[in-house]
Structures are given as C-alpha cells and as structure tokens.
Design a protein around this motif. Structure first.
Motif: not given
Length: 262
Positions: A184-187, A227-231, A254-255
C-alpha cells in the motif's frame, strides 16, 4: 448508502450485514459503512479487523475487499501450476539480472518463477531463503547458490529465525527480488506472517536495488505485520490492468513502475 440501521444492533449482526454489502458491491469503505450503520468509523474499523482476523475479508486502506478464495491446494501444488500472469511478470523481472551480480531471492511463488526465468547461461551468486528456489537455481551451471539456514515455515516454505537474519546481514547484494503479500503506498509492504518480518527487513537492508514483483490484487492491500515503507523499493513490476489502488501513487514515491504489456 442510507442510514437504515440502529446503532444498538449487535456487532455480530452488523458484521454479517457488512459481508452482504461486500458481496454485493465488491468493496466497502469505512466512512460509508459508518453512515450506513450510524456508528463511528472506529467501530467499523474494529468490525473490519475482526472480519479480517476471521479470514472473511481483505483489509485495504479505508475499507475492505473480498478475501481471495482459497483453492484448498497446498503450497507445493500451487507453485507447480502455471500462472501465465506470474510467468510474464517473472520474465520482465529476470531481464534486470546481469552476469557477475550477487542476487537475493525472497520466498514466494513469484520469486520462484523469476528463478525459473533466468537465462540458461547467466553467471551470478544467488542467495535465497527458499529451499525450492535454491533447488531451481542449482540447475544453472553458472549460478553459485547460498541457501540461508533456519526454521522452515511450512506455510510459506521459507526459512526464518536468528540464524537466517544473521547470515543475510553479512551480505551486500546488488539486487533483491522480494515477494509481496500486500503493498500500500501509505502503509508500505506488509505480511501475513509475523516471523517473516525480520527476515524480509534483513533482505531489504542487504541489497543495493530492490525489485518487487506482484500481481495487481496485492496493490492497495494491507496485512497485519508491516515490513518496510514503499520508499525502500526501487522498482515495482506489476500487471498492465490494475484492479485496485492507483499506480501513480507509487510513482509519486519515486518508484520505477514497470507494467506488463499483456
């Protein structure tokens, strides 16, 4: 939605009605359900969490989707079947591998398919937490395979534990292909399995480039363990037609987003 329900009705009754609405509409939003049942959004979120825990819905940001239907097939049976979408995505991912690289392969049926899609003449060092992926990679004459040790999770057919994490922390890889349970882009990237989290985090920390490969149904989804942020992602490879979530939300982070043509 119109307010046709009493705020005093039993939670179990309300949750059954939520499931009926979900079956009818294909998606429910907490804000709309709050108005429909004349209760707070916190109450609805608790309802959705309970339904998620019971395996009846799939939580997404702001609401829920129907839970993917269980085919009743075990993991080994599922990975042995041919999924044309995953095969195509895996072929796109395999193009990112270059001779001489150190490449990490996360667990999962999609990353296993990436291992199957590599050029027969590729020469790399491969590290994986999946015994099945290790066996597949061992068939390539030019690939040196390192299998992380640890306790085997029969549900995911991958290893986890302190020894697994310690080995991964001692490696600096060029590329990681990560499996995605939900993104999820925010989660961020999340998992259904608690013991996977430190292993996946160690994989992310050990790679210079992270490539996530996922079918469209995982986009916009949220599982219990973050697990980790999408960044932390560099590249996201997914289907051309995205059923859930806005693909531009990932690009704004930025992905690099690569979508299959078919």
């Amino acid at each position: 939605m119109q307010d046709q329900h009493s705020a005093t009705e039993l939670p179990s009754v309300r949750r059954q009605k939520i499931l009926l609405i979900l079956e009818r509409d294909g998606k429910v939003m907490a804000s709309e359900l709050s108005q429909h049942f004349a209760v707070s959004e916190d109450t609805i979120r608790r309802d959705l969490s309970e339904l998620h825990s019971a395996g009846l819905v799939q939580r997404v940001h702001g609401g829920a989707l129907p839970r993917p239907k269980d085919t009743g097939k075990d993991f080994l049976t599922r990975v042995g079947e041919t999924d044309e979408v995953k095969v195509h995505l895996a072929q796109l991912a395999a193009r990112h591998v270059r001779d001489g690289q150190i490449v990490m392969f996360d667990s999962g049926s999609t990353t296993l398919q990436i291992a199957r899609s590599l050029p027969s003449t590729i020469s790399i060092t491969a590290i994986t937490t999946s015994p099945l992926t290790a066996i597949t990679l061992a068939e390539y004459p030019g690939i040196k395979v390192i299998l992380a040790g640890g306790q085997l999770n029969l549900a995911t057919m991958s290893v986890s534990g302190h020894e697994t994490v310690r080995l991964l922390q001692g490696i600096k890889a060029d590329v990681l292909f990560t499996g995605v349970c939900a993104i999820h882009p925010e989660v961020g990237i999340s998992s259904l399995h608690f013991d996977e989290v430190p292993v996946k985090q160690a994989l992310f920390d050990s790679a210079s480039q992270v490539i996530a490969v996922t079918t469209a149904d995982k986009l916009g989804a949220v599982e219990p363990y973050i697990v980790v942020p999408c960044s932390r992602l560099h590249t996201l490879i997914t289907e051309r037609h995205v059923a859930s979530g806005d693909i531009d939300d990932y690009r704004k982070l930025g992905i690099e987003v690569v979508q299959a043509h078919a």
